[in-house]
Design a protein around this motif. Sequence first.
Motif, PDB file in Angstrom:
ATOM      1  N   TYR A  60     -21.217  16.588 -19.784  1.00 30.40           N
ATOM      2  CA  TYR A  60     -20.720  16.140 -18.498  1.00 30.40           C
ATOM      3  C   TYR A  60     -21.801  15.430 -17.712  1.00 30.40           C
ATOM      4  O   TYR A  60     -22.988  15.752 -17.822  1.00 30.40           O
ATOM      5  N   THR A  69     -13.450  19.754 -16.309  1.00 27.00           N
ATOM      6  CA  THR A  69     -13.446  20.387 -17.631  1.00 27.00           C
ATOM      7  C   THR A  69     -12.694  19.497 -18.607  1.00 27.00           C
ATOM      8  O   THR A  69     -11.554  19.103 -18.337  1.00 27.00           O
ATOM      9  N   SER A  71     -11.122  19.096 -22.385  1.00 30.37           N
ATOM     10  CA  SER A  71     -10.655  19.873 -23.532  1.00 30.37           C
ATOM     11  C   SER A  71      -9.833  18.966 -24.427  1.00 30.37           C
ATOM     12  O   SER A  71      -9.513  17.831 -24.064  1.00 30.37           O
TER      13      SER A  71
END
Length: 120
Positions: A60, A69, A71
Motif C-alpha cells: 500500500y 484494504t 483483496s
Amino acid sequence: QVQLVESGGGLVQAGGSLRLSCAASGRTFSLYAMGWFRQVPGKERELVAAIRWSGGSTSYADSVKGRFTLSRSNAKNTVYLQMNTLKPEDTAVYYCAADTAPGTAGYNYWGQGTQVTVSS
C-alpha cells in the motif's frame, strides 16, 4: 489479452467508505499482479495498492495504509479495494491495472477508470 472492468466509484462524504471492484477476463491465467492507481489532474498517476495474484501479498501507499484494504477472489478473477475513512484528498480517478509480464515495463493492462469524489 486481459480485459479489466471497474465498478464502485461515486460520491461520498469525508469519513465514509466505498468499495471498488475490478473484474479481469481473457488470459487471466497470466496474471502476476493487480493494482489500483489513482490520478488527479496535473499530477502523476499514483500506485495506491497492489496484490500478487499468487500468494495474495499486498502493498500500500503510505497515504492509504490502515484505511484501504485490497483483496482478491481467485474464483471470480476480481480484486476489491475497500476504502474506509475517506478523505477529500482521496478524490481522484481510480484505475485498475494488471501485470502479466513481471520484470518488464510494469502494468500492461488498464481499466477505463472510475471517479471517486470525497466531499468535505
